[in-house]
Scaffold this active site. Structure first.
Site, PDB file in Angstrom:
ATOM      1  N   GLY A  11      -1.772   8.336  39.677  1.00 27.68           N
ATOM      2  CA  GLY A  11      -3.410   8.022  40.642  1.00 27.68           C
ATOM      3  C   GLY A  11      -3.916   6.974  40.744  1.00 27.68           C
TER       4      GLY A  11
ATOM      5  N   GLY B   6      -9.347  -0.613  35.172  1.00 27.06           N
ATOM      6  CA  GLY B   6      -9.412  -0.856  36.616  1.00 27.06           C
ATOM      7  C   GLY B   6     -10.450  -2.098  37.216  1.00 27.06           C
TER       8      GLY B   6
ATOM      9  N   ASP C 245       4.621   6.086  44.630  1.00 29.51           N
ATOM     10  CA  ASP C 245       3.564   6.516  44.677  1.00 29.51           C
ATOM     11  C   ASP C 245       2.724   4.559  45.634  1.00 29.51           C
ATOM     12  OD1 ASP C 245       4.716   4.679  42.329  1.00 29.51           O
ATOM     13  OD2 ASP C 245       2.554   4.260  42.620  1.00 29.51           O
TER      14      ASP C 245
END
Length: 541
Positions: free
Chosen positions: A109, A145, A279
């Site tokens: 993700g 992040g 991904d």
């Protein structure tokens, strides 16, 4: 977070089709976790303490309907650091899985990316705006992040460099310093350092990856898998018609074709992605996720720019076409429950091979300035050239650019030149003087190449001037060498962004001579051979 302060003069319109068509994660807590039965999670970007615009791409801004005044306003840095939202922006992070280095990794993700929404421009084009480095999401797997300046400079410059090289790619709108420090262990050696934080705004029609489909398939969420594929076809492949099993196969065919074309362009310009996990492949055939990438300097098909890949070299330059095929097979496996036939999916793999071969032959002919490809004979000519390039450390970019100046001496039956004179046009592509065997190998190849050019002229009427022009349209003069990016990073970390701007301007015209920038047309300096950031890189950002 939306406020009048953040409004631009042009007031872009967001319609956010993805959010309307697919299910959201019902859990609002922004903590790392498994997200089941959803395509995305709502998130809020982390607030930057002192956003400062470093650079922006005015061509991308214009495509989005943003003026120079918008981009140079205080509001722009606030919005594209994540501090403010324009009306219609709905920040979220997407769920996907993937194979990493050949092994299924489960849920991955958007761990360091936050989508602001889909902008609809005046031409009716949809563009997703995505912030990389704007804070944690449920997919961050315990990380923060965030992104640091060094990786953000590389992402910003490479996105735009690839576009101007003619390589299908996501774009970069902006690079913004956050004013905050981020802790990173660049070498994974237990010695983390504080580095300046930054955010890049990435732009693409869609950021859907092979892994989006793989995650739902692995969890046997077949209804959601179908919903995602139907939406993808309707939004980005509407010419394929009404979704259904036959359309799903045609969709995979188009994904395979676009992927083959993208990888062929990588091979043409000497680009090595470095992290071709499933991904990190876009279903639109766009180069995505610029991490430990690099351009071949000394021609070496076994080279990888990724320190994590240094032992296995799975993602080495020469393996990229085969890795893309392997990744496509995983995508085919993911949509199999919607097709339930093996043969048409297997046929797509053959289609990929044929399309890649077609592109490779076209590009090799153009790189060598051949007006017509003569099948196996020219294939052997290219194979022998590659062996000669490996025999001595030969800079790929410089060699092919200089080869356009090779004189085939079409007016003489016998070549009177000795090896030294014959090799003079490509001598400055060597990192060190070649051995006598390597010199002879290249000289022999150049004589065969001379004969091939003569035949092109006699049989096909090829003009020398057109040959040179064709080669210079195919072989760039300027690429973003890692040492060049690192020099820009070193200056930027001291508050000087001028080299970023110089490289941005240089790489907008990579096929032009640019005499004022001739110093960038040079081999990697010897001091950069083993310097951190100038050759191989880690995934640390």
């Amino acid at each position: 977070m939306t406020s009048d302060f953040a409004r631009f003069n042009t007031a872009p319109h967001f319609d956010n089709r993805w959010l309307r068509a697919l299910p959201a994660d019902p859990v609002m807590d922004n903590v790392p976790r498994q997200v089941v039965g959803a395509s995305y999670s709502w998130v809020t970007p982390r607030r930057a303490s002192n956003p400062t615009l470093v650079a922006y791409a005015h061509e991308v801004a214009e495509r989005l309907g943003l003026s120079r005044e918008d981009c140079e306003s205080e509001a722009f840095a606030q919005v594209f650091s994540g501090n403010q939202l324009l009306e219609g922006m709905e920040p979220h992070a997407s769920a996907y899985g993937g194979h990493q280095f050949g092994h299924w990794a489960g849920q991955l993700g958007d761990g360091r990316a936050i989508n602001l929404g889909e902008l609809l421009n005046t031409e009716g084009e949809h563009w997703t705006l995505q912030l990389k480095g704007a804070g944690r999401t449920p997919y961050s797997r315990g990380a923060d992040g965030l992104a640091v300046l060094r990786s953000s400079v590389r992402e910003f410059l490479c996105s735009e460099a690839m576009h101007h090289l003619g390589v299908p790619t996501t774009r970069a709108l902006s690079l913004v310093l956050t004013g905050d420090s981020v802790e990173r262990d660049m070498f994974y050696d237990g010695n983390p350092q504080q580095e300046p934080g930054a955010v890049v705004c990435r732009v693409a029609p869609s950021f859907v990856r092979f892994g989006n489909f793989q995650l739902h398939a692995a969890r046997e969420e077949h209804a959601l898998l179908k919903r995602l594929l139907d939406f993808t076809i309707e939004a980005d492949f509407p010419h394929l018609g009404e979704p259904g099993p036959e359309t799903y196969v045609r969709w995979l065919e188009e994904v395979a074709t676009r992927t083959a074309q993208m990888v062929a362009h990588w091979m043409r310009v000497g680009f090595v992605h470095g992290v071709m996990n499933t991904d990190n492949l876009s279903v639109l055939g766009l180069t995505i996720d610029y991490g430990p990438y690099g351009w071949l300097e000394g021609y070496d098909p076994t080279w990888t720019p990724n320190t994590t890949d240094a032992q296995g070299r799975r993602y080495r330059f020469g393996a990229q076409p085969q890795v893309a095929l392997w990744n496509l097979a995983q995508l085919a496996n993911a949509i199999y429950p919607l097709v339930e036939q093996v043969e048409p999916l297997q046929a797509v793999m053959d289609l990929y091979r044929k399309e890649y071969q077609r592109c490779w032959e076209r590009d090799m002919a153009n790189k060598l300035g051949l007006a017509h490809w003569e099948g196996d004979a020219d294939g052997q000519l290219v194979n022998d050239l590659q062996r000669a390039l490996v025999e001595a450390e030969t800079d790929m970019t410089i060699f092919f650019r200089n080869l356009a100046d090779f004189d085939p001496l079409t007016d003489q039956e016998e070549d009177p030149r000795g090896n030294e004179t014959l090799l003079s046009v490509i001598t400055n592509a060597y990192y060190q003087a070649p051995s006598s065997d390597a010199e002879q190998l290249m000289a022999d190849w150049l004589r065969r190449y001379r004969d091939r050019l003569v035949r092109d002229t006699v049989v096909h009427g090829a003009e020398p001037g057109e040959r040179r022009a064709r080669m210079n349209r195919t072989n760039p003069k300027y690429v973003l060498r890692n040492y060049m990016a690192q020099q820009a990073i070193d200056m930027a970390e001291q508050g000087d962004f001028s080299e970023i701007h110089r490289l941005q301007a240089l790489l907008r015209r990579p096929y032009d001579e640019q005499p004022e920038n001739q110093h960038y047309f040079a081999r990697r300096p010897e001091w950069a051979r083993d310097k951190a950031g100038c050759s191989m890189l880690s995934c640390s950002s």
